[in-house]
Design a protein around this motif. Structure first.
Motif, PDB file in Angstrom:
ATOM      1  N   GLU A  35       0.607  -1.128  -0.001  1.00 16.13           N
ATOM      2  CA  GLU A  35      -0.021   0.110  -0.581  1.00 16.13           C
ATOM      3  C   GLU A  35       0.966   0.954  -0.094  1.00 16.13           C
ATOM      4  OE1 GLU A  35      -3.668   0.212   1.867  1.00 16.13           O
ATOM      5  OE2 GLU A  35      -3.239  -1.308   2.603  1.00 16.13           O
ATOM      6  N   VAL A  36       1.657   1.048   0.817  1.00 16.35           N
ATOM      7  CA  VAL A  36       2.758   2.403   0.910  1.00 16.35           C
ATOM      8  C   VAL A  36       3.426   2.745  -0.661  1.00 16.35           C
ATOM      9  CG1 VAL A  36       5.189   3.878   1.637  1.00 16.35           C
ATOM     10  CG2 VAL A  36       3.170   2.313   3.425  1.00 16.35           C
ATOM     11  N   LEU A  37       3.704   1.893  -1.550  1.00 14.05           N
ATOM     12  CA  LEU A  37       4.538   1.762  -2.291  1.00 14.05           C
ATOM     13  C   LEU A  37       3.567   2.226  -3.469  1.00 14.05           C
ATOM     14  CD1 LEU A  37       6.661  -1.144  -2.356  1.00 14.05           C
ATOM     15  CD2 LEU A  37       7.958   0.683  -2.003  1.00 14.05           C
ATOM     16  N   ALA A  38       2.049   1.444  -3.645  1.00 13.56           N
ATOM     17  CA  ALA A  38       1.214   2.213  -4.491  1.00 13.56           C
ATOM     18  C   ALA A  38       0.534   3.590  -4.079  1.00 13.56           C
ATOM     19  CB  ALA A  38      -0.059   1.235  -4.436  1.00 13.56           C
ATOM     20  N   ALA A  39       1.229   3.962  -2.875  1.00 11.93           N
ATOM     21  CA  ALA A  39       1.098   5.277  -2.549  1.00 11.93           C
ATOM     22  C   ALA A  39       1.929   6.686  -2.836  1.00 11.93           C
ATOM     23  CB  ALA A  39       0.335   5.490  -1.438  1.00 11.93           C
ATOM     24  N   HIS A  40       3.284   5.888  -3.560  1.00 15.63           N
ATOM     25  CA  HIS A  40       4.195   6.413  -3.860  1.00 15.63           C
ATOM     26  C   HIS A  40       4.600   7.714  -2.930  1.00 15.63           C
ATOM     27  CE1 HIS A  40       3.020   5.374  -7.651  1.00 15.63           C
ATOM     28  NE2 HIS A  40       2.228   5.713  -7.803  1.00 15.63           N
ATOM     29  N   TRP A  41       4.364   7.025  -1.533  1.00 12.89           N
ATOM     30  CA  TRP A  41       5.307   7.789  -0.941  1.00 12.89           C
ATOM     31  C   TRP A  41       6.395   7.350  -0.927  1.00 12.89           C
ATOM     32  CZ3 TRP A  41       3.188   8.357   4.930  1.00 12.89           C
ATOM     33  CH2 TRP A  41       1.962   8.728   4.703  1.00 12.89           C
ATOM     34  N   PRO A  42       7.616   8.754   0.074  1.00 11.57           N
ATOM     35  CA  PRO A  42       8.849   8.262  -0.690  1.00 11.57           C
ATOM     36  C   PRO A  42       9.842   7.374   0.313  1.00 11.57           C
ATOM     37  CG  PRO A  42       8.650  10.468   0.368  1.00 11.57           C
ATOM     38  CD  PRO A  42       7.509   9.894   0.200  1.00 11.57           C
ATOM     39  N   VAL A  43       9.502   5.750  -0.052  1.00 11.40           N
ATOM     40  CA  VAL A  43      10.177   5.066   0.244  1.00 11.40           C
ATOM     41  C   VAL A  43      12.281   4.918   0.471  1.00 11.40           C
ATOM     42  CG1 VAL A  43      10.324   2.246   0.452  1.00 11.40           C
ATOM     43  CG2 VAL A  43       8.313   3.928  -0.101  1.00 11.40           C
ATOM     44  N   LYS A  44      12.788   5.338   0.933  1.00 12.14           N
ATOM     45  CA  LYS A  44      13.719   5.588   1.456  1.00 12.14           C
ATOM     46  C   LYS A  44      14.846   4.006   1.085  1.00 12.14           C
ATOM     47  CE  LYS A  44      14.040   9.727   1.990  1.00 12.14           C
ATOM     48  NZ  LYS A  44      14.535  10.630   0.651  1.00 12.14           N
ATOM     49  N   ALA A  45      14.300   2.673   1.941  1.00 10.30           N
ATOM     50  CA  ALA A  45      14.664   1.763   1.880  1.00 10.30           C
ATOM     51  C   ALA A  45      13.921   0.720   1.904  1.00 10.30           C
ATOM     52  CB  ALA A  45      15.961   1.275   2.805  1.00 10.30           C
ATOM     53  N   LEU A  46      13.843  -0.831   0.975  1.00 10.74           N
ATOM     54  CA  LEU A  46      12.964  -1.794   0.624  1.00 10.74           C
ATOM     55  C   LEU A  46      13.306  -2.873   0.755  1.00 10.74           C
ATOM     56  CD1 LEU A  46      10.386  -3.152   0.805  1.00 10.74           C
ATOM     57  CD2 LEU A  46       9.987  -2.634  -2.181  1.00 10.74           C
ATOM     58  N   PHE A  47      13.315  -3.888   2.203  1.00 12.57           N
ATOM     59  CA  PHE A  47      13.967  -5.046   2.180  1.00 12.57           C
ATOM     60  C   PHE A  47      12.642  -6.252   2.241  1.00 12.57           C
ATOM     61  CE2 PHE A  47      16.211  -1.390   4.758  1.00 12.57           C
ATOM     62  CZ  PHE A  47      17.771  -2.115   4.202  1.00 12.57           C
ATOM     63  N   GLY A  48      12.260  -7.159   1.387  1.00 19.10           N
ATOM     64  CA  GLY A  48      11.734  -8.462   1.542  1.00 19.10           C
ATOM     65  C   GLY A  48      12.765  -9.297   0.725  1.00 19.10           C
ATOM     66  N   THR A  49      11.374 -10.255   1.074  1.00 22.62           N
ATOM     67  CA  THR A  49      12.076 -12.003   0.953  1.00 22.62           C
ATOM     68  C   THR A  49      11.884 -12.149  -0.318  1.00 22.62           C
ATOM     69  OG1 THR A  49      10.090 -12.826   1.386  1.00 22.62           O
ATOM     70  CG2 THR A  49      11.588 -12.319   3.025  1.00 22.62           C
ATOM     71  N   ALA A  50      13.212 -13.586  -0.587  1.00 22.09           N
ATOM     72  CA  ALA A  50      12.894 -13.440  -1.835  1.00 22.09           C
ATOM     73  C   ALA A  50      12.069 -14.059  -2.672  1.00 22.09           C
ATOM     74  CB  ALA A  50      14.204 -14.601  -2.208  1.00 22.09           C
ATOM     75  N   ASP A  51      11.082 -14.003  -1.835  1.00 21.69           N
ATOM     76  CA  ASP A  51       9.684 -14.981  -2.256  1.00 21.69           C
ATOM     77  C   ASP A  51       8.983 -13.689  -2.815  1.00 21.69           C
ATOM     78  OD1 ASP A  51       7.170 -16.711  -2.706  1.00 21.69           O
ATOM     79  OD2 ASP A  51       6.640 -15.637  -0.798  1.00 21.69           O
ATOM     80  N   PHE A  52       9.278 -12.369  -1.704  1.00 27.18           N
ATOM     81  CA  PHE A  52       8.285 -11.227  -1.944  1.00 27.18           C
ATOM     82  C   PHE A  52       8.691 -10.164  -3.108  1.00 27.18           C
ATOM     83  CE2 PHE A  52       8.030  -6.897  -1.498  1.00 27.18           C
ATOM     84  CZ  PHE A  52       6.436  -6.452  -1.273  1.00 27.18           C
ATOM     85  N   PHE A  53      10.127 -10.318  -2.979  1.00 29.50           N
ATOM     86  CA  PHE A  53      10.373 -10.045  -4.452  1.00 29.50           C
ATOM     87  C   PHE A  53      10.195 -10.539  -5.814  1.00 29.50           C
ATOM     88  CE2 PHE A  53      13.256  -7.513  -2.296  1.00 29.50           C
ATOM     89  CZ  PHE A  53      13.236  -6.700  -2.234  1.00 29.50           C
TER      90      PHE A  53
END
Length: 249
Positions: A35-53
């Motif tokens: 939701e944060v990414l879809a709202a285009h808020w300024p995301v400085k860093a994104l950490f995710g599991t391999a499954d998420f990406f």
């Protein structure tokens, strides 16, 4: 892997003083991060599991920096006991000063301390189309991780303004309703028109004397049983539902 630098930063953001100093907060869990990414808020860093990406490859390009990591790393730096998706470090938004709008409802929070209650109130505001909350300086921080988790994605659509409540309420052009144990029943109010301010107080002590002096109509939820009081989150839902419904007639 989450580097030592980022791990230290994210852990520091659990505390208000570091969120304020860095002007950053974090969001965790698949749905909230998307939701944060879809709202285009300024995301400085994104950490995710391999499954998420793997499932959301486009997210790797939606942040200033993206990096794969393990679920256990996400759990170590965040607050969730289980997070097999993602965590985003986000810039705290800078809102324009609050301006009263005729015909619109505004919630006013006088020293609401519990993060879960604030998150619930943000969701209620979002559900009923209330876009602004005025918060006393001692109300819990809107970007507390527990508030963000409780608010779900509603924090993206409701703006919280912190400061001295008195000047806002003293110059109000619309009615200022205050929730008290004694007052006019919310079930039987005759509203002059739609819109106004709805003041909710501290969980233990209610609305302070200073703010009570700014209230020009005391309202209450009539009790039919023996409970001493209602949780402020529940009370806000009942009051907002009644006022919005009555003003829509």
């Amino acid at each position: 892997m989450i580097s030592q630098k980022w791990s230290k930063l994210i852990k520091s953001l659990h505390l208000k003083k570091f969120r304020k100093a860095e002007q950053l907060f974090f969001v965790e869990g698949e749905k909230a991060v998307l939701e944060v990414l879809a709202a285009h808020w300024p995301v400085k860093a994104l950490f995710g599991t391999a499954d998420f990406f793997d499932r959301y490859p486009e997210t790797a390009y939606a942040a200033e920096m993206s990096h794969p990591c393990s679920a256990s790393e996400l759990e170590q730096v965040g607050t969730f006991t289980s997070n097999n998706a993602a965590l985003a470090v986000v810039a705290i938004p800078q809102y324009a000063p609050f301006v009263e709008t005729d015909g619109h409802w505004t919630l006013v929070l006088d020293n609401v301390n519990d993060p879960g209650n604030l998150g619930t109130i943000i969701r209620i505001a979002d559900w009923y189309g209330i876009r602004h909350l005025l918060c006393s300086a001692d109300t819990v921080d809107a970007f507390n991780p527990k508030v963000i988790a409780s608010a779900k994605g509603s924090f993206l659509r409701v703006k919280l303004h912190y400061g001295d409540l008195t000047p806002w309420l003293e110059k109000a052009q619309q009615p200022v309703y205050g929730a008290f144990l004694n007052g006019d029943s919310v079930h039987q109010l005759a509203l002059p028109k739609a819109g106004g301010f709805i003041v909710l107080g501290n969980e233990a002590n209610g609305i302070s004397d200073a703010i009570a002096a700014c209230v020009n109509r005391r309202i209450t939820i009539p009790a039919f049983g023996q409970a001493e009081s209602l949780n402020v989150g529940i009370a806000s839902a009942v009051i907002v539902d009644n006022l919005v419904r009555l003003s829509a007639k």
